[in-house]
Design a protein around this motif. Structure first.
Motif, PDB file in Angstrom:
ATOM      1  N   GLU A  27       0.826  -1.206   0.000  1.00 22.50           N
ATOM      2  CA  GLU A  27       0.000   0.000   0.000  1.00 22.50           C
ATOM      3  C   GLU A  27       0.866   1.263   0.000  1.00 22.50           C
ATOM      4  O   GLU A  27       0.593   2.220  -0.742  1.00 22.50           O
ATOM      5  CB  GLU A  27      -0.930  -0.002   1.216  1.00 22.50           C
ATOM      6  CG  GLU A  27      -1.995  -1.094   1.198  1.00 22.50           C
ATOM      7  CD  GLU A  27      -1.462  -2.479   1.561  1.00 22.50           C
ATOM      8  OE1 GLU A  27      -2.167  -3.468   1.294  1.00 22.50           O
ATOM      9  OE2 GLU A  27      -0.333  -2.569   2.103  1.00 22.50           O
ATOM     10  N   LEU A  47       2.460   1.730  -3.498  1.00 16.62           N
ATOM     11  CA  LEU A  47       1.526   2.252  -4.496  1.00 16.62           C
ATOM     12  C   LEU A  47       1.217   3.731  -4.250  1.00 16.62           C
ATOM     13  O   LEU A  47       1.092   4.511  -5.202  1.00 16.62           O
ATOM     14  CB  LEU A  47       0.244   1.423  -4.499  1.00 16.62           C
ATOM     15  CG  LEU A  47       0.402  -0.011  -5.026  1.00 16.62           C
ATOM     16  CD1 LEU A  47      -0.887  -0.800  -4.827  1.00 16.62           C
ATOM     17  CD2 LEU A  47       0.810  -0.016  -6.497  1.00 16.62           C
ATOM     18  N   CYS A  48       1.122   4.120  -2.981  1.00 21.69           N
ATOM     19  CA  CYS A  48       0.903   5.538  -2.669  1.00 21.69           C
ATOM     20  C   CYS A  48       2.106   6.377  -3.097  1.00 21.69           C
ATOM     21  O   CYS A  48       1.950   7.475  -3.651  1.00 21.69           O
ATOM     22  CB  CYS A  48       0.643   5.714  -1.174  1.00 21.69           C
ATOM     23  SG  CYS A  48      -0.995   5.179  -0.634  1.00 21.69           S
ATOM     24  N   LEU A  96       4.286   5.657  -5.459  1.00 18.05           N
ATOM     25  CA  LEU A  96       4.348   5.696  -6.920  1.00 18.05           C
ATOM     26  C   LEU A  96       3.300   6.640  -7.502  1.00 18.05           C
ATOM     27  O   LEU A  96       3.531   7.275  -8.538  1.00 18.05           O
ATOM     28  CB  LEU A  96       4.169   4.291  -7.493  1.00 18.05           C
ATOM     29  CG  LEU A  96       5.323   3.319  -7.231  1.00 18.05           C
ATOM     30  CD1 LEU A  96       4.952   1.920  -7.702  1.00 18.05           C
ATOM     31  CD2 LEU A  96       6.605   3.789  -7.912  1.00 18.05           C
ATOM     32  N   GLU A  97       2.159   6.742  -6.843  1.00 19.29           N
ATOM     33  CA  GLU A  97       1.110   7.657  -7.295  1.00 19.29           C
ATOM     34  C   GLU A  97       1.610   9.101  -7.277  1.00 19.29           C
ATOM     35  O   GLU A  97       1.298   9.896  -8.175  1.00 19.29           O
ATOM     36  CB  GLU A  97      -0.113   7.503  -6.394  1.00 19.29           C
ATOM     37  CG  GLU A  97      -1.331   8.279  -6.843  1.00 19.29           C
ATOM     38  CD  GLU A  97      -2.537   7.983  -5.976  1.00 19.29           C
ATOM     39  OE1 GLU A  97      -3.615   7.723  -6.529  1.00 19.29           O
ATOM     40  OE2 GLU A  97      -2.398   7.992  -4.727  1.00 19.29           O
ATOM     41  N   VAL A  98       2.396   9.437  -6.262  1.00 18.13           N
ATOM     42  CA  VAL A  98       2.956  10.786  -6.164  1.00 18.13           C
ATOM     43  C   VAL A  98       4.173  10.935  -7.076  1.00 18.13           C
ATOM     44  O   VAL A  98       4.368  11.970  -7.716  1.00 18.13           O
ATOM     45  CB  VAL A  98       3.341  11.096  -4.703  1.00 18.13           C
ATOM     46  CG1 VAL A  98       4.018  12.456  -4.599  1.00 18.13           C
ATOM     47  CG2 VAL A  98       2.108  11.058  -3.811  1.00 18.13           C
ATOM     48  N   ARG A 145       4.834   9.544  -9.919  1.00 16.89           N
ATOM     49  CA  ARG A 145       4.540   9.532 -11.355  1.00 16.89           C
ATOM     50  C   ARG A 145       4.544  10.934 -11.982  1.00 16.89           C
ATOM     51  O   ARG A 145       5.323  11.198 -12.906  1.00 16.89           O
ATOM     52  CB  ARG A 145       3.203   8.826 -11.584  1.00 16.89           C
ATOM     53  CG  ARG A 145       2.828   8.612 -13.048  1.00 16.89           C
ATOM     54  CD  ARG A 145       1.475   7.915 -13.145  1.00 16.89           C
ATOM     55  NE  ARG A 145       1.113   7.590 -14.507  1.00 16.89           N
ATOM     56  CZ  ARG A 145       1.401   6.446 -15.121  1.00 16.89           C
ATOM     57  NH1 ARG A 145       2.073   5.509 -14.483  1.00 16.89           N
ATOM     58  NH2 ARG A 145       1.030   6.230 -16.368  1.00 16.89           N
ATOM     59  N   SER A 177      10.818   3.598  -3.319  1.00 19.15           N
ATOM     60  CA  SER A 177      10.468   2.677  -4.406  1.00 19.15           C
ATOM     61  C   SER A 177      11.552   1.625  -4.598  1.00 19.15           C
ATOM     62  O   SER A 177      11.269   0.439  -4.800  1.00 19.15           O
ATOM     63  CB  SER A 177      10.275   3.452  -5.716  1.00 19.15           C
ATOM     64  OG  SER A 177       9.198   4.342  -5.629  1.00 19.15           O
ATOM     65  N   ASN A 229       7.245   3.919 -14.481  1.00 19.00           N
ATOM     66  CA  ASN A 229       6.292   3.923 -13.370  1.00 19.00           C
ATOM     67  C   ASN A 229       5.298   2.774 -13.503  1.00 19.00           C
ATOM     68  O   ASN A 229       4.968   2.106 -12.510  1.00 19.00           O
ATOM     69  CB  ASN A 229       5.561   5.264 -13.317  1.00 19.00           C
ATOM     70  CG  ASN A 229       4.768   5.440 -12.041  1.00 19.00           C
ATOM     71  OD1 ASN A 229       3.625   5.004 -11.939  1.00 19.00           O
ATOM     72  ND2 ASN A 229       5.381   6.081 -11.049  1.00 19.00           N
ATOM     73  N   ASP A 230       4.832   2.521 -14.727  1.00 17.37           N
ATOM     74  CA  ASP A 230       3.906   1.407 -14.950  1.00 17.37           C
ATOM     75  C   ASP A 230       4.550   0.076 -14.549  1.00 17.37           C
ATOM     76  O   ASP A 230       3.894  -0.797 -13.962  1.00 17.37           O
ATOM     77  CB  ASP A 230       3.494   1.344 -16.420  1.00 17.37           C
ATOM     78  CG  ASP A 230       2.546   2.470 -16.818  1.00 17.37           C
ATOM     79  OD1 ASP A 230       1.964   3.111 -15.919  1.00 17.37           O
ATOM     80  OD2 ASP A 230       2.402   2.710 -18.033  1.00 17.37           O
ATOM     81  N   VAL A 279       4.586  -0.157 -10.755  1.00 18.15           N
ATOM     82  CA  VAL A 279       3.241  -0.458 -10.260  1.00 18.15           C
ATOM     83  C   VAL A 279       2.920  -1.935 -10.489  1.00 18.15           C
ATOM     84  O   VAL A 279       2.396  -2.621  -9.594  1.00 18.15           O
ATOM     85  CB  VAL A 279       2.191   0.438 -10.948  1.00 18.15           C
ATOM     86  CG1 VAL A 279       0.774  -0.047 -10.636  1.00 18.15           C
ATOM     87  CG2 VAL A 279       2.356   1.889 -10.501  1.00 18.15           C
TER      88      VAL A 279
END
Length: 216
Positions: A71, A74-75, A77-79, A81, A150, A195-196, A199
């Motif tokens: 979790e 993923l949080c 990586l969301e930022v 990106r 990451s 990034n993909d 993820v």
């Protein structure tokens, strides 16, 4: 590089590679002994790494190396990106000729074969080059902690080391080559592809945990 910066680098590498294990407790004195740095740079490094969420400070109890969760990855990586897209676009537009030449050399290096630690150091250099070329000091403050988190997750849940290093190296090479060429569109696409991949790597960890075991 100051003593504090050196201490941060050493502790960050130790955390990323699991030399300081997730969930473990350490003291400031232990870190002084392990690293060989004095109390002042270690104390300052702890403060910086706590801000970057790589150390959790418990007053009167010690220092915790936080556990790693999908979790959180993923949080992060969301930022990461959109910020990384901005970084590569700025770097593609602003890099000086010597920086572009250095990027091309490093991109060629990324085509080679690596052990894990050499690979992660090369990736670290890749991102440092891009951030420097972007010429925006706020990007460094925003990006470097996210990239470190990451990297820590990726290392921890690495399964096929040779294949994953080859895949990650190719993605970083594409991104660095596009920045070196001044191609903002290609740099953006390469950043998003990286990034993909990260993820997908995190989602694969969830899938493995959910998969029934042979005993089920």
């Amino acid at each position: 590089m100051t003593k504090t910066d050196q201490a941060i680098d050493q502790l960050q590498r130790m955390i990323e590679h699991g030399d300081l294990k997730p969930g473990s407790m350490v003291s400031e004195s232990q870190l002084v002994e392990i690293t060989g740095f004095g109390r002042t740079p270690i104390r300052e490094a702890i403060q910086r790494l706590a801000t970057a969420r790589m150390i959790r400070v418990h007053p009167s109890k010690g220092l915790e190396i936080p556990a790693i969760s999908v979790e959180d990855q993923l949080c992060a990586l969301e930022v990461r990106r959109p910020i990384e897209v901005l970084a590569v676009e700025l770097a593609a537009a602003r890099a000086a000729a010597p920086q572009r030449a250095a990027m091309q050399d490093l991109a060629a290096t990324l085509a080679g074969r690596f052990g894990l630690r050499d690979y992660t150091e090369t990736v670290r250099r890749t991102h440092a080059m891009i951030i420097e070329a972007a010429q925006n000091p706020y990007l460094s403050a925003a990006m470097l902690p996210l990239q470190a988190l990451s990297r820590r997750f990726w290392i921890t849940y690495l399964r096929d080391e040779v294949a994953e290093i080859a895949r990650g190296g190719a993605l970083h090479r594409q991104m660095l080559s596009a920045v070196a060429a001044g191609d903002k569109v290609a740099a953006r696409a390469a950043s998003l592809a990286l990034n993909d991949y990260l993820v997908a790597h995190a989602v694969a960890v969830i899938a493995r945990r959910a998969a029934p075991t042979s005993a089920d």
